[in-house]
Design an enzyme around this catalytic site. Structure first.
Site, PDB file in Angstrom:
ATOM      1  N   ALA A   1       0.854  -1.201   0.000  1.00 46.23           N
ATOM      2  CA  ALA A   1       0.000   0.000   0.000  1.00 46.23           C
ATOM      3  C   ALA A   1       0.880   1.238   0.000  1.00 46.23           C
ATOM      4  CB  ALA A   1      -0.920   0.006   1.222  1.00 46.23           C
ATOM      5  N   VAL A   2       0.421   2.230  -0.732  1.00 44.72           N
ATOM      6  CA  VAL A   2       1.168   3.488  -0.847  1.00 44.72           C
ATOM      7  C   VAL A   2       0.235   4.631  -0.427  1.00 44.72           C
ATOM      8  CG1 VAL A   2       2.338   5.045  -2.480  1.00 44.72           C
ATOM      9  CG2 VAL A   2       2.581   2.557  -2.722  1.00 44.72           C
TER      10      VAL A   2
ATOM     11  N   GLU B   1      -2.320 -12.325  -4.485  1.00 45.78           N
ATOM     12  CA  GLU B   1      -3.765 -12.316  -4.754  1.00 45.78           C
ATOM     13  C   GLU B   1      -4.215 -10.860  -4.815  1.00 45.78           C
ATOM     14  OE1 GLU B   1      -3.305 -14.422  -1.719  1.00 45.78           O
ATOM     15  OE2 GLU B   1      -3.193 -16.260  -2.890  1.00 45.78           O
TER      16      GLU B   1
ATOM     17  N   ASN C   1      -9.904  -4.078  -7.987  1.00 45.97           N
ATOM     18  CA  ASN C   1      -8.824  -3.126  -7.666  1.00 45.97           C
ATOM     19  C   ASN C   1      -8.030  -2.843  -8.943  1.00 45.97           C
ATOM     20  OD1 ASN C   1      -6.778  -1.632  -6.579  1.00 45.97           O
ATOM     21  ND2 ASN C   1      -6.370  -3.016  -4.861  1.00 45.97           N
TER      22      ASN C   1
ATOM     23  N   TYR D   1       0.272  -4.780 -11.445  1.00 50.48           N
ATOM     24  CA  TYR D   1       0.837  -6.127 -11.520  1.00 50.48           C
ATOM     25  C   TYR D   1       0.992  -6.583 -12.972  1.00 50.48           C
ATOM     26  CZ  TYR D   1      -0.400  -6.069  -6.552  1.00 50.48           C
ATOM     27  OH  TYR D   1      -0.518  -5.729  -5.225  1.00 50.48           O
TER      28      TYR D   1
HETATM   29  C1  LIG Z   1      -1.951  -0.152  -5.951  1.00 43.86           C
HETATM   30  C2  LIG Z   1      -0.944   0.780  -5.354  1.00 43.86           C
HETATM   31  C3  LIG Z   1      -0.100   0.020  -4.355  1.00 43.86           C
HETATM   32  C4  LIG Z   1      -0.057   1.371  -6.473  1.00 43.86           C
HETATM   33  O1  LIG Z   1       0.950   2.177  -5.867  1.00 43.86           O
HETATM   34  P1  LIG Z   1       1.643   3.373  -6.657  1.00 43.86           P
HETATM   35  O2  LIG Z   1       2.861   3.766  -5.902  1.00 43.86           O
HETATM   36  O3  LIG Z   1       0.651   4.415  -6.935  1.00 43.86           O
HETATM   37  O4  LIG Z   1       2.045   2.677  -8.018  1.00 43.86           O
HETATM   38  P2  LIG Z   1       3.214   3.183  -8.959  1.00 43.86           P
HETATM   39  O5  LIG Z   1       3.303   4.655  -8.927  1.00 43.86           O
HETATM   40  O6  LIG Z   1       4.425   2.383  -8.680  1.00 43.86           O
HETATM   41  O7  LIG Z   1       2.599   2.796 -10.371  1.00 43.86           O
HETATM   42  C5  LIG Z   1       2.973   1.694 -11.016  1.00 43.86           C
HETATM   43  C6  LIG Z   1       1.853   1.289 -11.953  1.00 43.86           C
HETATM   44  O8  LIG Z   1       0.616   1.152 -11.228  1.00 43.86           O
HETATM   45  C7  LIG Z   1      -0.478   1.541 -12.042  1.00 43.86           C
HETATM   46  N1  LIG Z   1      -1.089   2.752 -11.476  1.00 43.86           N
HETATM   47  C8  LIG Z   1      -0.587   3.600 -10.541  1.00 43.86           C
HETATM   48  N2  LIG Z   1      -1.443   4.588 -10.279  1.00 43.86           N
HETATM   49  C9  LIG Z   1      -2.542   4.361 -11.062  1.00 43.86           C
HETATM   50  C10 LIG Z   1      -3.770   5.027 -11.239  1.00 43.86           C
HETATM   51  N3  LIG Z   1      -4.064   6.159 -10.574  1.00 43.86           N
HETATM   52  N4  LIG Z   1      -4.660   4.499 -12.103  1.00 43.86           N
HETATM   53  C11 LIG Z   1      -4.378   3.370 -12.802  1.00 43.86           C
HETATM   54  N5  LIG Z   1      -3.211   2.718 -12.678  1.00 43.86           N
HETATM   55  C12 LIG Z   1      -2.320   3.185 -11.824  1.00 43.86           C
HETATM   56  C13 LIG Z   1       0.085   1.851 -13.364  1.00 43.86           C
HETATM   57  O9  LIG Z   1       0.111   0.659 -14.124  1.00 43.86           O
HETATM   58  C14 LIG Z   1       1.514   2.260 -13.066  1.00 43.86           C
HETATM   59  O10 LIG Z   1       2.333   2.099 -14.144  1.00 43.86           O
HETATM   60  P3  LIG Z   1       2.738   3.376 -15.070  1.00 43.86           P
HETATM   61  O11 LIG Z   1       3.346   4.396 -14.170  1.00 43.86           O
HETATM   62  O12 LIG Z   1       3.685   2.804 -16.058  1.00 43.86           O
HETATM   63  O13 LIG Z   1       1.438   3.847 -15.678  1.00 43.86           O
HETATM   64  C15 LIG Z   1      -1.637   1.986  -4.665  1.00 43.86           C
HETATM   65  O14 LIG Z   1      -2.602   2.504  -5.537  1.00 43.86           O
HETATM   66  C16 LIG Z   1      -2.291   1.633  -3.328  1.00 43.86           C
HETATM   67  O15 LIG Z   1      -1.682   1.700  -2.289  1.00 43.86           O
HETATM   68  N6  LIG Z   1      -3.591   1.285  -3.344  1.00 43.86           N
HETATM   69  C17 LIG Z   1      -4.296   0.940  -2.101  1.00 43.86           C
HETATM   70  C18 LIG Z   1      -3.809  -0.363  -1.510  1.00 43.86           C
HETATM   71  C19 LIG Z   1      -3.953  -1.491  -2.495  1.00 43.86           C
HETATM   72  O16 LIG Z   1      -4.949  -1.602  -3.205  1.00 43.86           O
HETATM   73  N7  LIG Z   1      -2.943  -2.368  -2.539  1.00 43.86           N
HETATM   74  C20 LIG Z   1      -2.909  -3.533  -3.418  1.00 43.86           C
HETATM   75  C21 LIG Z   1      -3.303  -4.757  -2.665  1.00 43.86           C
HETATM   76  S1  LIG Z   1      -3.287  -6.157  -3.737  1.00 43.86           S
END
Ligand SMILES: CC(C)(COP(=O)(O)OP(=O)(O)OC[C@H]1O[C@@H](n2cnc3c(N)ncnc32)[C@H](O)[C@@H]1OP(=O)(O)O)[C@@H](O)C(=O)NCCC(=O)NCCS
Length: 412
Positions: free
Chosen positions: A326-327, A359, A364, A371
């Protein structure tokens, strides 16, 4: 003039206001004028006006007190040099005041209830450039004792320090200073804890400056004009191009092991990061993962230590299972999740683990996009695996093969 009824002039230009006051015994006249660029032009006529209104001249002054900072660089120089010039002319000593202590005193004077002996007040003044001037002062019933001398803090530091304190500690936390008004959003998470705001509008006002000056006078705490110096806590205000570039390129985050003490901050960060709070891990999930010795990393801001991401994985014999990532919402889309996955690929290589599993909820979309871009492929589905706001939700099982030949490249 007698010791009991000194004539004291006090001034402070450390903020964007000109504060000045004249005390003739107990009678006080105070001024509060726009400062900043106008401070040097305003100050002398304003002080002259105070003396004229009281029917006094410069030579009637027993001492001149000035706010020595910390605060605006030019403002501190103005207050100090004007004080030196006037004190030399009037042949009187100088009282050097701490501007932050004057803010604490002003907050005390404005508060509906006086401070109790032992109360410590934290003063947070806007230092611009995402920084704060911070000092802490303990009221001993008659005067302030310095609990923490002036420091320069990153704007993120108060939240990093105090966002997780217990409610008991929070109620003893008295805050004041103009940073509370300048950055209301940056402090918002503190208010539900029951932290006491003593004076959002507290300032080094004339009345507060004179109260400190009168106590200093009673203690005989005056100095020769040559010893009147500004109090700088920011060593350098101008940076060279090379220094600015170095700062821009310096790492803003560090990764470290997660500990039990991180749980409250991680829970808060993740709840806000998820599309729905029920998607976030619980305290029990984190506690049992820590007990099980899973690989648990948090990414923290270098300035202030605030946690911006978490990643949890479980080692198998020749595979690794990503359990959670999570971020923080405000930091999403900057590649942080991708960087944490990079750490996991390195771990796979180090442990000769050729498979990385996870998983994810099909709903989401962000996580699925992440992924898929990272080379994970769907290999199965678990029915009703996750709790969902309206019942249960399936889990997609995803896998990424790791090339153990040396690079963490996907082989699918
Ligand atoms: C899913 C999550 C971990 C992604 O973290 P993040 O730091 O924003 O991701 P990154 O910046 O590394 O992005 C990597 C890729 O994620 C996807 N991504 C990131 N932000 C996105 C957005 N707003 N919409 C769609 N895709 C997105 C893209 O594929 C991106 O690749 P790109 O930069 O080449 O387009 C974050 O949104 C999060 O914490 N969500 C809530 C917790 C959660 O759902 N965790 C996953 C549990 S399985």
């Amino acid at each position: 003039m007698s010791v009991a009824a000194p004539v004291l002039l006090a001034l402070d230009t450390a903020t964007d206001r000109v504060h000045a006051a004249l005390a003739v015994g107990a009678a006080v006249q105070a001024l509060d004028l726009p400062g900043g660029a106008q401070a040097s032009a305003q100050l002398l006529p304003a002080l002259q006006g105070l003396l004229r209104d009281a029917g006094l001249t410069w030579s009637d002054l027993d001492a001149i007190a000035f706010g020595s900072g910390p605060g605006a660089f030019t403002g501190l120089r103005t207050a100090c040099s004007v004080t030196q010039g006037l004190a030399l002319g009037a042949d009187c000593p100088v009282i050097v005041l701490d501007t932050l202590m004057a803010v604490a005193e002003d907050a005390r004077q404005q508060a509906p209830q006086d401070c109790a002996p032992g109360d410590t007040v934290w003063v947070l003044q806007d230092a611009r450039m995402e920084e704060l001037y911070v000092g802490a002062f303990t009221w001993d019933g008659a005067d302030w004792q310095v609990a923490q001398a002036a420091q320069l803090w990153p704007l993120t530091e108060p939240i990093a320090r105090w966002a997780q304190v217990s409610q008991d500690t929070a109620k003893d936390l008295h805050l004041c200073g103009n940073a509370l008004q300048a950055y209301p959003d940056r402090f918002a998470t503190l208010w539900p804890l029951g932290v006491t705001v003593m004076g959002e509008t507290a300032a080094p006002r004339g009345g507060a400056l004179l109260a400190l000056a009168q106590r200093a006078w009673a203690r005989g705490d005056t100095v020769d004009v040559a010893l009147a110096l500004p109090r700088y806590v920011r060593d350098k205000v101008a940076q060279t191009t090379a220094e600015r570039r170095a700062i821009a390129q310096a790492p803003r985050h560090i990764d470290r092991l997660m500990t039990e003490a991180d749980i409250p901050a991680v829970l808060e960060m993740e709840q806000a990061a998820c599309v729905h709070p029920v998607h976030a891990w619980t305290e029990d999930n984190y506690r049992s993962s820590l007990r099980s010795g899973y690989w648990m990393r948090v990414r923290c801001e270098v300035d202030g230590g605030r946690i911006v991401a978490v990643c949890v994985a479980m080692d198998g014999v020749d595979e690794i299972h990503l359990l959670n990532i999570a971020v923080a919402r405000a930091q999403q889309g900057q590649g942080i999740a991708r960087a944490l996955l990079g750490l996991l690929y390195e771990r796979c290589l180090a442990r000769q683990a050729s498979l990385l599993w996870l998983e994810v909820r099909p709903s989401n979309e962000r996580a699925c996009a992440l992924y898929t871009r990272e080379g994970f492929v769907e290999v199965g589905r678990r029915k009703g695996y996750y709790p969902a706001p309206d019942g249960r939700e399936d889990a997609l099982v995803m896998r990424r093969n790791i090339d153990l030949g040396g690079t963490a490249r996907a082989m699918d």
